[in-house]
Design an enzyme around this catalytic site. Sequence first.
Site, PDB file in Angstrom:
ATOM      1  CG  HIS A  14       9.296  96.714  43.662  1.00  0.00           C
ATOM      2  ND1 HIS A  14       8.827  96.838  42.374  1.00  0.00           N
ATOM      3  CD2 HIS A  14       8.428  97.402  44.447  1.00  0.00           C
ATOM      4  CE1 HIS A  14       7.700  97.549  42.385  1.00  0.00           C
ATOM      5  NE2 HIS A  14       7.441  97.906  43.628  1.00  0.00           N
ATOM      6  CG  ASP A  74      14.402  91.177  33.423  1.00  0.00           C
ATOM      7  OD1 ASP A  74      13.782  91.180  34.505  1.00  0.00           O
ATOM      8  OD2 ASP A  74      14.755  90.113  32.862  1.00  0.00           O
ATOM      9  CG  PHE A 160      22.641  93.528  44.125  1.00  0.00           C
ATOM     10  CD1 PHE A 160      23.284  94.626  43.586  1.00  0.00           C
ATOM     11  CD2 PHE A 160      21.765  92.813  43.320  1.00  0.00           C
ATOM     12  CE1 PHE A 160      23.059  95.007  42.266  1.00  0.00           C
ATOM     13  CE2 PHE A 160      21.522  93.188  41.997  1.00  0.00           C
ATOM     14  CZ  PHE A 160      22.180  94.286  41.475  1.00  0.00           C
ATOM     15  NE  ARG A 196      21.403  96.827  36.895  1.00  0.00           N
ATOM     16  CZ  ARG A 196      21.939  95.812  37.565  1.00  0.00           C
ATOM     17  NH1 ARG A 196      23.022  95.984  38.289  1.00  0.00           N
ATOM     18  NH2 ARG A 196      21.393  94.618  37.522  1.00  0.00           N
TER      19      ARG A 196
END
EC number: 3.6.1.66
Length: 211
Positions: A14, A74, A160, A196
Site C-alpha cells: 500500500h 518488507d 521516498f 530492493r
Amino acid sequence: MHRRITDKLVIATHNPGKLAEMRELLAPYGIEAVSAGELGLPEPEETGNDFRSNAAIKAIAAAQASKLPAFADDSGIVVDALDGAPGIYSARWAGPTKDFNAAMAQIERLLQERGATTPDKRKAHFVSALCVAWPDDHREEVEARVDGTLIWPPRGTAGFGYDPMFLPDGHSRTFGEMTSIEKHGLPPLGLGLSHRARAFRKLAEICLEPR
Ligand code: ITT
C-alpha cells in the site's frame, strides 16, 4: 523446486513509492501486475519479528484474498549506532501521517544524542525482503541489503521514505538525489544498486524469465 511466475501477479503493497519501484522492476518480464490497492485488499497486521516474516505475512494475505500469486516487500533502514533501529519499524517511525521528514529528524536527534557525528559512526543499511506467495501456499523468498552512511541535512526529493538521508557506499549522491534508474534500475540500464533491486535480481534468477 523453485516456481516460475508466469501469470498475473498482485503487488501486495500500500506504499506508492514501493509500488512504483516494484512495477518498474517487473516491467521487463511482461508480467501483468495489479496492486493490492486497486483490488481493495486490506492491509494485514505486520506481526513478524523480522523482515522476512513480515514480507510473507503480506504476500500470503494478498494471495489468499485475491486467489492470485502475490508479491510483497518488507523493508527498512537499520542504523548501527541505534542498535539496528528503526529496522522493521521504519514505516511506524513516520507515524500515522507518514511524515518521513519527522522520522529522519528523529534518527538525526538520536544520532546526535549518541555523539554519532562522523561518517564512521553513522553507518546504516537498507534491507529488502521479498516474498512471492501462491494461493496454494508455495512461497519464494529472497533478501538483500545496501550499505551506506546517513547524512544531515537530507538531500534530494526523488524516491521516498528515508532516501534523502541515505548515501550509498561508493556514491556521492543520496538515494533522494538519484534517478529511479540509478537507484534501482537493473543492468543494462542501471547497476541494480538499491536493496530492493538487489533482492529482485535474486528473485528474477529463480522465478522470472526475460521476455
Ligand atoms: P507496505 O507494508 O504496504 O508494503 P510500508 O510502507 O508499510 O508499505 P514496510 O512495512 O516494509 O512498508 O516499511 C518499510 C519502510 O522503510 C517504508 O515505509 C520506508 O519508509 C522505508 N523504506 C523501505 N525501502 C525504502 C527505500 O527504498 N527508500 C527509502 N525508504 C525506504
